[in-house]
Design an enzyme around this catalytic site. Structure first.
Site, PDB file in Angstrom:
ATOM      1  CB  SER A 141      55.091  26.596  19.208  1.00 59.35           C
ATOM      2  OG  SER A 141      55.873  25.642  19.066  1.00 59.35           O
ATOM      3  CE1 TYR A 154      53.101  25.381  13.904  1.00 60.25           C
ATOM      4  CE2 TYR A 154      54.995  24.867  15.428  1.00 60.25           C
ATOM      5  CZ  TYR A 154      53.527  25.110  15.145  1.00 60.25           C
ATOM      6  OH  TYR A 154      52.804  24.913  16.255  1.00 60.25           O
TER       7      TYR A 154
END
Lengths: 248, 448
Positions: A141, A154
């Site tokens: 990501s 995250y």
């Protein structure tokens, strides 16, 4: 030549979109997941899109059970008659405020996104190198590119994953293993549902197209959509005092 | 694989929902999941791609949360010999085009955008250019899996709970949450379209041409200029088409390109009368080949070329008005209606005229034998008045309006148009005595 692909996370989101594109062009797929009933429905969906005679198979596997990874790789290999490509799109997500409230889920998220994904990749690495060559494509990501306020936890899990994937590519490319790290920005999936669209929000299919092009060309690092390469270049170079002030 | 566990999903960030026309905009948000069964347990309404123009897919006042079906988009079964397909309600026509047109299958009926879900196609009982031959989408629907108001999941068809099934075709999602749809696909001779174009000088000639071409063409539709008055009132362009035969078809598959984005909101009034007049004059005169083999996407979905094209109407948004005038009124009825529109200054880029075949068996299905007219109207202070006037005209002619487009019709007007309403509401009452399933539109028009 058609690929023989092991997919982890193909039932939902970006994985579903990748599987559909691979199926439509005739690649052979083996889907691994936790819910066999759900997997069977996804397999049926893919069969409707495949050229006549193409096959898709399923078996059980769970990124939360690293002890079973040996079996997962073996089952997939048996079903496909050997595989040459692995696509991992599974992962956990919650917003930073939600993660801060729920440390048990934070632990699961960190374990699945980083430790267990890396362990699964290690099993796959051995398998593909033993066969001589192969491609490992993993969804990381943009959140891992810089420590940022809205994605502290995250982002940390994905930063670790991205670093692992880059190292793996450097270490084993010459030996025949191509490692591909795909870094999407915000994607409208079930994982992010309920969140407002930030700039450059994308649909899963756009990310799938980028990921598959990278698999075909062996590109080690791709951002999806491509604009994120530029955005993250900028954000990576912002001084710390700026990052401390801004909200993104 | 792993998914969000017990962590609550943050849903209090987007608070407003609207239909495609962006009138009205109401408080509300969508909950989306690949698992449609799970998210339809305690919500009043399910929404698809939000292409209904008005308030059909919006929460009623006081409701906020609706289910969004778009992530539940799997093909559950496809019989490649007979063409019978079962899909989750969120499967879009766009996806179906990509998946099955290359294999020679397509929906027997398609509306004017491919960004609709099959659930939405059932709820609105959509029609297309081939209505005079193939009827509405509902005619090709075999069975449905519905979550009804008390939470049960019910299978229905023309044999099993036929009242529920027929009330759901065109029932605007008010009989229950549509979960899965089983319908028949049609074999196409090629993925390309053979098209003929005819320029028509006025409305009478247009109506005659529509009627004549309906006899030999499976698909007809046309655009007319709503601003031209007098002798050239209703001048237009008529498109006739059919799937091309293999020997006529172009090489390769007509792939779908990316949409051109409309990146920002235009100011209000850009689509005012001067712009539309200029556009209409140009569009009418545009040289076109009389016959050609064309790509099916711009043929079926001309406006899908642009993403978010509703932004050209500006922040005030627009409404679409679509009615059907019964065949018994003949050309004169259409002429009377158009006179009202041209007098009312209803500047409309898009005025689409199409003849409809017989009424389908959906209890609130829109089309009936006659002429359907659809107009886009930028929202202005007098739009409500114009809609009221058009509705009065439609009532006098014995016609009706299309709920998928509507935002402004008054309840007494709708009741006067719809003799089948009591039957529909009775079925709805049977399956939902407490009125749990509802939308902004149902509360506006039916009171619950």
């Amino acid at each position: 030549m058609a690929l023989n692909v092991l997919m982890v996370g193909a039932t939902k989101g970006i994985g579903r979109a990748v599987a559909r594109r691979l199926a439509a062009r005739g690649d052979r797929l083996h889907l691994v997941g936790r819910n066999l009933d759900d997997l069977a429905k996804c397999a049926e969906d893919l069969r409707a899109r495949m050229p006549a005679g193409a096959r898709v198979t399923i078996s059980h596997g769970d990124l939360e059970q690293p002890g079973t990874f040996d079996h997962v790789v073996q089952d997939a290999s048996d079903a496909l008659g050997g595989f040459d490509t692995v696509v991992i799109t599974a992962g956990l997500f919650a917003t930073q405020p939600d993660l801060e409230q729920d440390l048990a889920f934070t632990q699961r998220m960190l374990t699945v996104n980083f430790a267990n994904t890396v362990l699964f990749c290690e099993h796959v690495r051995r398998y593909l190198l033993a066969r001589g060559r192969g491609t490992l494509c993993v969804l990381s990501s943009v959140a891992g590119d810089r420590g940022r306020k809205p994605v502290v936890l995250y982002g940390a899990s994905k930063a670790g994953l991205s670093a692992y994937l880059e190292g793996l590519d450097h270490r084993y490319r010459a030996a025949g293993l191509t490692t591909i790290c795909v870094k999407p920005g915000f994607v409208r999936t079930g994982m992010t549902q309920g969140l407002p669209d930030p700039p450059f929000a994308a649909d899963p299919d756009e990310v799938a197209a980028v990921a598959i092009a990278a698999i075909d060309r062996g590109t080690p690092l791709v951002y999806a959509p491509g604009i994120w390469r530029l955005v993250m270049l900028l954000i990576r170079h912002l001084p710390r005092f700026v990052m401390r002030k801004v909200g993104f | 694989m792993p998914q969000l566990g017990a962590v609550a999903v943050n849903t209090n960030t987007t608070h407003r929902l609207s239909g495609w026309g962006r009138v009205p905009i109401v408080p509300g948000y969508e909950v989306r999941s690949e698992n449609l069964d799970a998210i339809t347990r305690d919500v009043p309404l399910t929404r698809g791609l939000g292409r209904a123009y008005g308030d059909a897919a919006l929460p009623a006042p006081g409701d906020l949360r609706v289910a969004g079906s778009v992530l539940a988009d799997r093909i559950l079964a496809f019989d490649s010999a007979g063409g019978l397909l079962t899909a989750e309600a969120g499967l879009s026509l766009d996806e179906l085009y990509r998946a099955l047109l290359p294999k020679g299958w397509f929906t027997p009926v398609t509306p004017g955008t491919r960004f609709v879900t099959v659930g939405g196609m059932v709820a609105a009982d959509v029609h297309g250019k081939n209505h005079h031959v193939d009827g509405c989408f509902g005619r090709h629907v075999v069975s449905l899996r519905l979550r009804v108001a008390d939470g049960r999941i019910v299978h229905c068809s023309r044999e099993e709970h036929p009242d529920l099934f027929l009330a759901t075709l065109g029932g605007m999602g008010l009989t229950g949450h549509i979960l899965d749809v089983t319908f028949r696909l049609a074999r196409v001779s090629s993925p390309w379209i053979y098209q003929e174009v005819e320029r028509v000088p006025d409305i009478d000639a247009y109506m005659d041409a529509l009627k004549t071409s309906a006899k030999s063409w499976p698909m007809t539709v046309g655009w007319i200029d709503c601003l031209s008055k007098g002798a050239s009132m209703g001048r237009g362009v008529l498109l006739k088409g059919r799937w091309a035969e293999p020997h006529e078809a172009k090489q390769g598959f007509p792939t779908l390109g990316a949409q051109i984005p409309v990146p920002f909101m235009f100011p209000n009034g850009v689509l005012g009368i001067p712009t539309v007049k200029a556009f209409n004059a140009l569009y009418y005169r545009l040289p076109r080949p009389h016959r050609a083999v064309v790509h099916p996407a711009p043929y079926f979905y001309p406006l899908d070329v642009a993403r978010d094209w509703h932004r050209v109407y500006g922040p005030r948004g627009f409404t679409q008005y679509q009615c059907v005038l019964p065949a018994s009124g003949g050309h004169a009825a259409v002429r009377r209606f158009l006179e009202l529109v041209t007098r009312g200054g209803g500047a409309s880029f898009l005025c689409v005229i199409k003849d409809c075949g017989p009424e389908g068996d959906g209890m609130l299905s829109f089309p009936k034998e006659g002429t359907s007219i659809a107009l886009d109207l930028a929202m202005r202070d007098d739009t409500q008045r114009l809609v009221d006037q058009m509705n009065e005209c439609v009532i006098a002619e014995g016609g009706r309006i299309y709920l998928a487009k509507d935002a402004l019709t008054r309840p007494e007007h709708f009741r006067a148009m719809e003799s089948r309403l009591d039957r529909f509401l009775a079925v709805r009452r049977t399956w939902d005595p407490d009125g749990r399933i509802r939308s902004a539109q149902s509360v506006r028009l039916f009171g619950w």
